[in-house]
Design a protein around this motif. Sequence first.
Motif, PDB file in Angstrom:
ATOM      1  N   PRO A 169       0.302  -0.863   0.339  1.00  4.05           N
ATOM      2  CA  PRO A 169       0.064  -0.061   0.123  1.00  4.05           C
ATOM      3  C   PRO A 169       0.959   1.031   0.208  1.00  4.05           C
ATOM      4  CG  PRO A 169      -1.173  -1.754   1.235  1.00  4.05           C
ATOM      5  CD  PRO A 169       0.418  -1.953   1.551  1.00  4.05           C
ATOM      6  N   VAL A 170       1.814   1.168   0.597  1.00  4.25           N
ATOM      7  CA  VAL A 170       2.553   2.588   0.661  1.00  4.25           C
ATOM      8  C   VAL A 170       3.518   2.447  -0.440  1.00  4.25           C
ATOM      9  CG1 VAL A 170       4.928   3.342   1.686  1.00  4.25           C
ATOM     10  CG2 VAL A 170       3.538   2.242   3.022  1.00  4.25           C
ATOM     11  N   ILE A 171       3.939   1.508  -1.352  1.00  4.76           N
ATOM     12  CA  ILE A 171       4.458   1.629  -2.530  1.00  4.76           C
ATOM     13  C   ILE A 171       3.640   2.252  -4.013  1.00  4.76           C
ATOM     14  CG2 ILE A 171       5.572   0.158  -4.723  1.00  4.76           C
ATOM     15  CD1 ILE A 171       7.262   0.537  -2.041  1.00  4.76           C
ATOM     16  N   GLU A 172       2.109   1.977  -3.661  1.00  2.99           N
ATOM     17  CA  GLU A 172       1.119   2.483  -4.758  1.00  2.99           C
ATOM     18  C   GLU A 172       0.679   3.452  -4.042  1.00  2.99           C
ATOM     19  OE1 GLU A 172      -2.079  -0.488  -3.885  1.00  2.99           O
ATOM     20  OE2 GLU A 172      -1.380  -2.153  -5.014  1.00  2.99           O
ATOM     21  N   GLU A 173       0.977   4.102  -2.498  1.00  4.64           N
ATOM     22  CA  GLU A 173       1.053   5.480  -2.763  1.00  4.64           C
ATOM     23  C   GLU A 173       1.696   6.328  -3.321  1.00  4.64           C
ATOM     24  OE1 GLU A 173       1.024   7.326   2.161  1.00  4.64           O
ATOM     25  OE2 GLU A 173      -0.669   6.031   1.796  1.00  4.64           O
ATOM     26  N   ARG A 174       3.087   6.088  -3.484  1.00  2.33           N
ATOM     27  CA  ARG A 174       4.058   6.578  -3.326  1.00  2.33           C
ATOM     28  C   ARG A 174       3.865   7.179  -4.977  1.00  2.33           C
ATOM     29  NH1 ARG A 174       8.343   4.403   0.520  1.00  2.33           N
ATOM     30  NH2 ARG A 174       8.263   5.837   2.085  1.00  2.33           N
ATOM     31  N   LEU A 196      10.279  13.905  -6.051  1.00  2.00           N
ATOM     32  CA  LEU A 196      11.812  13.850  -5.912  1.00  2.00           C
ATOM     33  C   LEU A 196      11.704  12.333  -4.509  1.00  2.00           C
ATOM     34  CD1 LEU A 196      14.272  14.349  -7.124  1.00  2.00           C
ATOM     35  CD2 LEU A 196      14.457  15.366  -5.848  1.00  2.00           C
ATOM     36  N   GLU A 197      11.104  12.717  -3.296  1.00  2.00           N
ATOM     37  CA  GLU A 197      11.812  12.515  -1.855  1.00  2.00           C
ATOM     38  C   GLU A 197      10.537  10.644  -2.988  1.00  2.00           C
ATOM     39  OE1 GLU A 197       9.344  11.865   1.726  1.00  2.00           O
ATOM     40  OE2 GLU A 197      10.534  13.878   1.483  1.00  2.00           O
ATOM     41  N   ALA A 198       9.497  10.539  -3.390  1.00  2.00           N
ATOM     42  CA  ALA A 198       8.843   9.392  -4.074  1.00  2.00           C
ATOM     43  C   ALA A 198       9.337   8.543  -4.580  1.00  2.00           C
ATOM     44  CB  ALA A 198       7.874  10.404  -4.285  1.00  2.00           C
ATOM     45  N   ALA A 199       9.938   9.113  -6.035  1.00  2.00           N
ATOM     46  CA  ALA A 199      10.963   8.022  -6.667  1.00  2.00           C
ATOM     47  C   ALA A 199      12.239   7.540  -6.247  1.00  2.00           C
ATOM     48  CB  ALA A 199      10.637   9.261  -8.148  1.00  2.00           C
ATOM     49  N   HIS A 200      12.722   8.178  -5.025  1.00  2.62           N
ATOM     50  CA  HIS A 200      14.405   8.024  -5.028  1.00  2.62           C
ATOM     51  C   HIS A 200      13.486   7.060  -3.713  1.00  2.62           C
ATOM     52  CE1 HIS A 200      17.518   8.187  -2.602  1.00  2.62           C
ATOM     53  NE2 HIS A 200      17.510   8.167  -1.470  1.00  2.62           N
ATOM     54  N   LYS A 201      12.598   6.975  -2.815  1.00  4.45           N
ATOM     55  CA  LYS A 201      12.752   5.865  -2.189  1.00  4.45           C
ATOM     56  C   LYS A 201      11.699   4.773  -2.738  1.00  4.45           C
ATOM     57  CE  LYS A 201      10.825   8.706   2.171  1.00  4.45           C
ATOM     58  NZ  LYS A 201       9.735   8.953   2.973  1.00  4.45           N
ATOM     59  N   LEU A 202      11.015   4.597  -3.654  1.00  2.00           N
ATOM     60  CA  LEU A 202      10.383   3.394  -4.487  1.00  2.00           C
ATOM     61  C   LEU A 202      11.285   2.656  -5.117  1.00  2.00           C
ATOM     62  CD1 LEU A 202       7.347   5.495  -6.519  1.00  2.00           C
ATOM     63  CD2 LEU A 202       7.655   3.245  -5.296  1.00  2.00           C
ATOM     64  N   ALA A 203      12.555   3.958  -5.831  1.00  2.00           N
ATOM     65  CA  ALA A 203      13.954   3.327  -6.427  1.00  2.00           C
ATOM     66  C   ALA A 203      14.562   2.069  -5.788  1.00  2.00           C
ATOM     67  CB  ALA A 203      15.045   4.142  -6.588  1.00  2.00           C
ATOM     68  N   GLY A 204      15.081   2.410  -4.075  1.00  3.43           N
ATOM     69  CA  GLY A 204      15.308   1.685  -2.826  1.00  3.43           C
ATOM     70  C   GLY A 204      13.987   0.224  -2.512  1.00  3.43           C
ATOM     71  N   ALA A 205      13.003   0.594  -2.913  1.00  2.00           N
ATOM     72  CA  ALA A 205      12.283  -0.236  -2.136  1.00  2.00           C
ATOM     73  C   ALA A 205      12.260  -1.242  -3.257  1.00  2.00           C
ATOM     74  CB  ALA A 205      11.154   0.235  -1.571  1.00  2.00           C
ATOM     75  N   LEU A 206      11.971  -1.083  -3.836  1.00  2.00           N
ATOM     76  CA  LEU A 206      11.434  -1.790  -5.418  1.00  2.00           C
ATOM     77  C   LEU A 206      12.410  -2.527  -5.688  1.00  2.00           C
ATOM     78  CD1 LEU A 206       9.387   0.881  -7.369  1.00  2.00           C
ATOM     79  CD2 LEU A 206       8.289  -1.592  -6.138  1.00  2.00           C
ATOM     80  N   GLY A 207      13.970  -2.505  -5.840  1.00  2.00           N
ATOM     81  CA  GLY A 207      14.812  -3.539  -4.929  1.00  2.00           C
ATOM     82  C   GLY A 207      14.907  -4.139  -4.586  1.00  2.00           C
ATOM     83  N   MET A 208      14.836  -3.776  -3.793  1.00  2.00           N
ATOM     84  CA  MET A 208      15.109  -4.655  -2.670  1.00  2.00           C
ATOM     85  C   MET A 208      14.295  -5.735  -1.921  1.00  2.00           C
ATOM     86  SD  MET A 208      14.330  -4.360   1.511  1.00  2.00           S
ATOM     87  CE  MET A 208      13.290  -4.001   1.008  1.00  2.00           C
ATOM     88  N   THR A 245      13.712   1.561 -13.291  1.00  2.00           N
ATOM     89  CA  THR A 245      12.575   2.666 -13.911  1.00  2.00           C
ATOM     90  C   THR A 245      12.004   3.945 -12.967  1.00  2.00           C
ATOM     91  OG1 THR A 245      11.539   1.079 -15.063  1.00  2.00           O
ATOM     92  CG2 THR A 245      10.562   3.613 -15.203  1.00  2.00           C
ATOM     93  N   ALA A 246      12.104   3.077 -11.679  1.00  2.00           N
ATOM     94  CA  ALA A 246      11.890   4.371 -10.674  1.00  2.00           C
ATOM     95  C   ALA A 246      13.088   6.096 -10.471  1.00  2.00           C
ATOM     96  CB  ALA A 246      11.701   3.861  -9.565  1.00  2.00           C
ATOM     97  N   SER A 247      14.465   5.282 -11.177  1.00  2.00           N
ATOM     98  CA  SER A 247      15.093   6.063 -10.958  1.00  2.00           C
ATOM     99  C   SER A 247      15.820   6.625 -12.124  1.00  2.00           C
ATOM    100  CB  SER A 247      17.027   4.128 -10.595  1.00  2.00           C
ATOM    101  OG  SER A 247      16.913   4.514  -9.248  1.00  2.00           O
ATOM    102  N   ARG A 248      14.687   6.882 -13.449  1.00  2.00           N
ATOM    103  CA  ARG A 248      15.253   7.283 -13.965  1.00  2.00           C
ATOM    104  C   ARG A 248      13.593   8.311 -13.844  1.00  2.00           C
ATOM    105  NH1 ARG A 248      14.924   2.141 -16.648  1.00  2.00           N
ATOM    106  NH2 ARG A 248      12.935   2.451 -17.215  1.00  2.00           N
ATOM    107  N   ILE A 249      12.712   8.158 -13.283  1.00  2.00           N
ATOM    108  CA  ILE A 249      12.317   9.271 -13.560  1.00  2.00           C
ATOM    109  C   ILE A 249      12.948  10.194 -11.999  1.00  2.00           C
ATOM    110  CG2 ILE A 249      10.109   9.774 -11.572  1.00  2.00           C
ATOM    111  CD1 ILE A 249       8.653   7.011 -12.322  1.00  2.00           C
ATOM    112  N   GLU A 250      13.737  10.269 -10.915  1.00  2.00           N
ATOM    113  CA  GLU A 250      14.212  10.686 -10.244  1.00  2.00           C
ATOM    114  C   GLU A 250      15.129  11.279 -10.694  1.00  2.00           C
ATOM    115  OE1 GLU A 250      17.436  10.607  -6.154  1.00  2.00           O
ATOM    116  OE2 GLU A 250      16.463   8.115  -7.426  1.00  2.00           O
ATOM    117  N   ALA A 294       5.730   3.163 -17.267  1.00  2.00           N
ATOM    118  CA  ALA A 294       6.539   2.361 -17.075  1.00  2.00           C
ATOM    119  C   ALA A 294       6.221   1.570 -15.940  1.00  2.00           C
ATOM    120  CB  ALA A 294       7.615   2.719 -17.860  1.00  2.00           C
ATOM    121  N   LEU A 295       6.527   1.896 -14.715  1.00  2.00           N
ATOM    122  CA  LEU A 295       6.735   1.764 -13.917  1.00  2.00           C
ATOM    123  C   LEU A 295       5.785   1.266 -12.922  1.00  2.00           C
ATOM    124  CD1 LEU A 295       8.516   1.952 -10.998  1.00  2.00           C
ATOM    125  CD2 LEU A 295       7.237   4.530 -10.649  1.00  2.00           C
ATOM    126  N   ARG A 296       4.539   1.748 -12.961  1.00  2.00           N
ATOM    127  CA  ARG A 296       3.825   0.825 -12.726  1.00  2.00           C
ATOM    128  C   ARG A 296       3.222  -0.482 -14.280  1.00  2.00           C
ATOM    129  NH1 ARG A 296      -1.212   5.532 -12.858  1.00  2.00           N
ATOM    130  NH2 ARG A 296      -1.213   6.010 -10.340  1.00  2.00           N
TER     131      ARG A 296
END
Length: 95
Positions: free
Chosen positions: A21-26, A45-57, A66-71, A88-90
């Motif tokens: 749910p947090v990922i979807e919210e971001r 910028l903050e959401a994209a940064h957090k997504l880039a890290g979390a989605l890799g994990m 893709t989140a990194s490209r958005i950032e 593309a992220l979705r």
Amino acid sequence: MSTAQDKTAALIAALWQKNRPVIEERIALLASSDPTTQDGHTAMLEAAHKLAGALGMYGYPEASATASRIEDALRRNHLAHLPELITALRNALPS
């Protein structure tokens, strides 16, 4: 897979379900914010940064990239392709 690998995979899957749910919210924030305003740009910028890290994990390297490209696009103020990148992220995540 070994028992330890099975346990790790199960733990990551459980964390994904808990935090999805947090990922979807971001992602929704990325889609609904205005990157031309200071507040919108900062939030995106903050959401994209957090997504880039979390989605890799969580094991979604394509979504993380893709989140990194958005950032990166936000940092460079290259906003024209943001809607395509967000789509593309979705699409890089399971439904």
